[in-house]
Design a protein around this motif. Structure first.
Motif, PDB file in Angstrom:
ATOM      1  N   GLN A  80      11.177   6.681   0.136  1.00  0.00           N
ATOM      2  CA  GLN A  80       9.863   5.960   0.209  1.00  0.00           C
ATOM      3  C   GLN A  80       9.853   4.396   0.172  1.00  0.00           C
ATOM      4  O   GLN A  80       9.326   3.529   0.946  1.00  0.00           O
ATOM      5  CB  GLN A  80       8.864   6.653  -0.716  1.00  0.00           C
ATOM      6  CG  GLN A  80       8.505   7.894  -0.751  1.00  0.00           C
ATOM      7  CD  GLN A  80       7.812   8.567  -1.859  1.00  0.00           C
ATOM      8  OE1 GLN A  80       8.019   8.041  -2.932  1.00  0.00           O
ATOM      9  NE2 GLN A  80       6.806   9.372  -1.482  1.00  0.00           N
ATOM     10  N   ILE A  81      10.889   3.678  -0.815  1.00  0.00           N
ATOM     11  CA  ILE A  81      11.035   2.466  -1.028  1.00  0.00           C
ATOM     12  C   ILE A  81      11.462   1.845   0.281  1.00  0.00           C
ATOM     13  O   ILE A  81      10.800   0.811   1.033  1.00  0.00           O
ATOM     14  CB  ILE A  81      11.967   1.950  -2.069  1.00  0.00           C
ATOM     15  CG1 ILE A  81      11.518   2.669  -3.309  1.00  0.00           C
ATOM     16  CG2 ILE A  81      12.254   0.588  -2.117  1.00  0.00           C
ATOM     17  CD1 ILE A  81      12.220   2.564  -4.564  1.00  0.00           C
ATOM     18  N   VAL A  82      12.648   2.485   1.014  1.00  0.00           N
ATOM     19  CA  VAL A  82      13.139   1.701   2.276  1.00  0.00           C
ATOM     20  C   VAL A  82      12.146   2.301   3.470  1.00  0.00           C
ATOM     21  O   VAL A  82      12.115   1.422   4.142  1.00  0.00           O
ATOM     22  CB  VAL A  82      14.250   2.691   2.373  1.00  0.00           C
ATOM     23  CG1 VAL A  82      15.031   2.456   3.946  1.00  0.00           C
ATOM     24  CG2 VAL A  82      15.511   2.524   1.376  1.00  0.00           C
ATOM     25  N   GLU A  83      11.404   3.178   3.513  1.00  0.00           N
ATOM     26  CA  GLU A  83      10.181   3.293   4.460  1.00  0.00           C
ATOM     27  C   GLU A  83       9.338   1.913   4.262  1.00  0.00           C
ATOM     28  O   GLU A  83       8.883   1.815   5.603  1.00  0.00           O
ATOM     29  CB  GLU A  83       9.791   4.790   4.454  1.00  0.00           C
ATOM     30  CG  GLU A  83       8.985   4.897   5.686  1.00  0.00           C
ATOM     31  CD  GLU A  83       8.243   6.278   5.768  1.00  0.00           C
ATOM     32  OE1 GLU A  83       7.804   6.546   6.694  1.00  0.00           O
ATOM     33  OE2 GLU A  83       8.918   7.185   4.924  1.00  0.00           O
ATOM     34  N   ALA A  84       9.053   1.965   3.151  1.00  0.00           N
ATOM     35  CA  ALA A  84       8.056   0.748   2.927  1.00  0.00           C
ATOM     36  C   ALA A  84       8.398  -0.778   3.441  1.00  0.00           C
ATOM     37  O   ALA A  84       7.712  -1.509   3.849  1.00  0.00           O
ATOM     38  CB  ALA A  84       7.595   0.673   1.702  1.00  0.00           C
ATOM     39  N   ARG A  90       0.743  -1.170   0.133  1.00  0.00           N
ATOM     40  CA  ARG A  90       0.065   0.046   0.018  1.00  0.00           C
ATOM     41  C   ARG A  90       0.773   1.405   0.018  1.00  0.00           C
ATOM     42  O   ARG A  90       0.698   2.202  -0.717  1.00  0.00           O
ATOM     43  CB  ARG A  90      -0.849  -0.115   1.082  1.00  0.00           C
ATOM     44  CG  ARG A  90      -1.914   1.257   1.105  1.00  0.00           C
ATOM     45  CD  ARG A  90      -2.587   1.423   2.512  1.00  0.00           C
ATOM     46  NE  ARG A  90      -1.417   1.704   3.600  1.00  0.00           N
ATOM     47  CZ  ARG A  90      -1.020   2.930   3.721  1.00  0.00           C
ATOM     48  NH1 ARG A  90      -1.411   3.815   3.161  1.00  0.00           N
ATOM     49  NH2 ARG A  90      -0.115   3.187   4.682  1.00  0.00           N
ATOM     50  N   MET A  91       2.052   1.488   0.725  1.00  0.00           N
ATOM     51  CA  MET A  91       2.899   2.357   0.744  1.00  0.00           C
ATOM     52  C   MET A  91       3.431   2.703  -0.589  1.00  0.00           C
ATOM     53  O   MET A  91       3.743   3.781  -0.943  1.00  0.00           O
ATOM     54  CB  MET A  91       3.925   2.146   1.987  1.00  0.00           C
ATOM     55  CG  MET A  91       3.182   2.287   3.175  1.00  0.00           C
ATOM     56  SD  MET A  91       4.434   1.767   4.683  1.00  0.00           S
ATOM     57  CE  MET A  91       5.636   3.379   4.504  1.00  0.00           C
ATOM     58  N   LEU A  92       4.004   1.724  -0.996  1.00  0.00           N
ATOM     59  CA  LEU A  92       4.615   1.656  -2.681  1.00  0.00           C
ATOM     60  C   LEU A  92       3.303   2.197  -3.396  1.00  0.00           C
ATOM     61  O   LEU A  92       3.761   3.056  -4.326  1.00  0.00           O
ATOM     62  CB  LEU A  92       5.128   0.344  -2.790  1.00  0.00           C
ATOM     63  CG  LEU A  92       6.295  -0.172  -2.251  1.00  0.00           C
ATOM     64  CD1 LEU A  92       6.782  -1.526  -2.697  1.00  0.00           C
ATOM     65  CD2 LEU A  92       7.611   1.041  -2.399  1.00  0.00           C
ATOM     66  N   ASP A  93       2.279   1.747  -3.265  1.00  0.00           N
ATOM     67  CA  ASP A  93       1.495   2.279  -4.434  1.00  0.00           C
ATOM     68  C   ASP A  93       1.070   3.669  -4.452  1.00  0.00           C
ATOM     69  O   ASP A  93       0.905   4.493  -5.319  1.00  0.00           O
ATOM     70  CB  ASP A  93      -0.156   1.441  -3.990  1.00  0.00           C
ATOM     71  CG  ASP A  93      -0.125  -0.008  -4.679  1.00  0.00           C
ATOM     72  OD1 ASP A  93       0.722  -0.418  -5.386  1.00  0.00           O
ATOM     73  OD2 ASP A  93      -0.857  -0.830  -4.009  1.00  0.00           O
ATOM     74  N   ALA A 108      11.065  -1.672  -7.651  1.00  0.00           N
ATOM     75  CA  ALA A 108      10.895  -0.410  -7.433  1.00  0.00           C
ATOM     76  C   ALA A 108      12.488   0.126  -7.249  1.00  0.00           C
ATOM     77  O   ALA A 108      12.952   1.334  -7.409  1.00  0.00           O
ATOM     78  CB  ALA A 108      10.292   0.130  -6.134  1.00  0.00           C
ATOM     79  N   LEU A 109      13.313  -0.933  -6.686  1.00  0.00           N
ATOM     80  CA  LEU A 109      14.833  -0.703  -6.323  1.00  0.00           C
ATOM     81  C   LEU A 109      15.473  -0.553  -7.806  1.00  0.00           C
ATOM     82  O   LEU A 109      16.388   0.641  -7.933  1.00  0.00           O
ATOM     83  CB  LEU A 109      15.270  -1.582  -5.467  1.00  0.00           C
ATOM     84  CG  LEU A 109      15.007  -1.510  -4.028  1.00  0.00           C
ATOM     85  CD1 LEU A 109      15.621  -2.963  -3.413  1.00  0.00           C
ATOM     86  CD2 LEU A 109      15.523  -0.354  -3.398  1.00  0.00           C
TER      87      LEU A 109
END
Length: 223
Positions: A93-97, A75-78, A148-149
């Motif tokens: 944002q990716i790392v936080e997810a 959901r966070m990535l979306d 994403a990475l």
């Protein structure tokens, strides 16, 4: 029939709860199915009926706990990608997810701390068991994370992305599972219960590592 189904579901839940505690306290090898069934107050046949092998029970324990975490991660990535105007999620944002949902879950949800201890224990388990988890409960998020990475770090080689993801998972497991070390190192100045503080510090630390130039690449450039 409803009563039978309810009783069966209750037995399955008790087995999962007991297995989670035993695996977290003793590790996969240390916990026996007999220990688990005794804690769950069911017989050995019930464990075999619901889960089959000890390996299957272990994977089921993780799947139950990881499913809501991975839903939150996705959901966070979306949301990050939807607000990026086609640029993709930022590395931050990716790392936080990756790191925020399990740390927040541990602090807020019943059984969350037990899950983190279990994930910490998993670091020493067999490669075959890890493969089942990576290719099972973790697969949807793992594939999405690497997509994403790759987009956020297009100049980083695939093998280096894998190393960096591996390092990030190790750091997350350490933060999640080893509160005693943090208290000892900081002499009480750092509070392991400060989840948001941990996330605010861990994310930029991992982002810097993700963006770093490997020494091997630097040597090749100089040559």
């Amino acid at each position: 029939m409803t009563g039978i189904h309810t009783q069966s579901a209750d037995t399955r839940t008790r087995l999962l709860d007991a297995a989670e505690r035993c695996f977290a306290d003793q590790g996969f090898e240390g916990a026996s199915v007999r220990d688990i069934t005794a804690k769950a107050k069911v017989n050995l046949a019930a464990s075999h009926y619901h889960f089959g092998s000890k390996d299957d029970l272990f994977v089921a324990v993780l799947e139950r706990r990881l499913a809501p975490l991975n839903e939150e991660r996705l959901r966070m990535l979306d949301e990050a990608e939807a607000g990026s105007r086609g640029k993709g999620a930022t590395l931050e944002q990716i790392v936080e997810a990756l790191v925020a949902p399990p740390l927040r879950h541990a602090a807020r949800e019943p059984g969350g701390e037990c899950l983190l201890r279990l994930l910490g224990r998993m670091q020493g388990e067999s490669g075959e068991l890890w493969k089942r988890v990576v290719d099972g409960p973790l697969k949807p998020f793992r594939e999405r994370m690497f997509t994403a990475l790759r987009r956020a770090l297009p100049d980083v080689a695939e093998v280096d992305l894998i190393w960096r993801f591996h390092f990030a998972i190790g750091a997350l497991a350490g933060v999640a599972a080893d509160h005693h070390r943090l208290r000892a190192l900081s002499k009480g100045r750092c509070d392991p219960r400060d989840v948001e503080g941990a996330i605010e510090r861990l994310v930029p630390f991992l982002v810097a590592g993700m963006r770093s130039t490997p020494r091997v690449a630097a040597r090749r450039t100089r040559r």
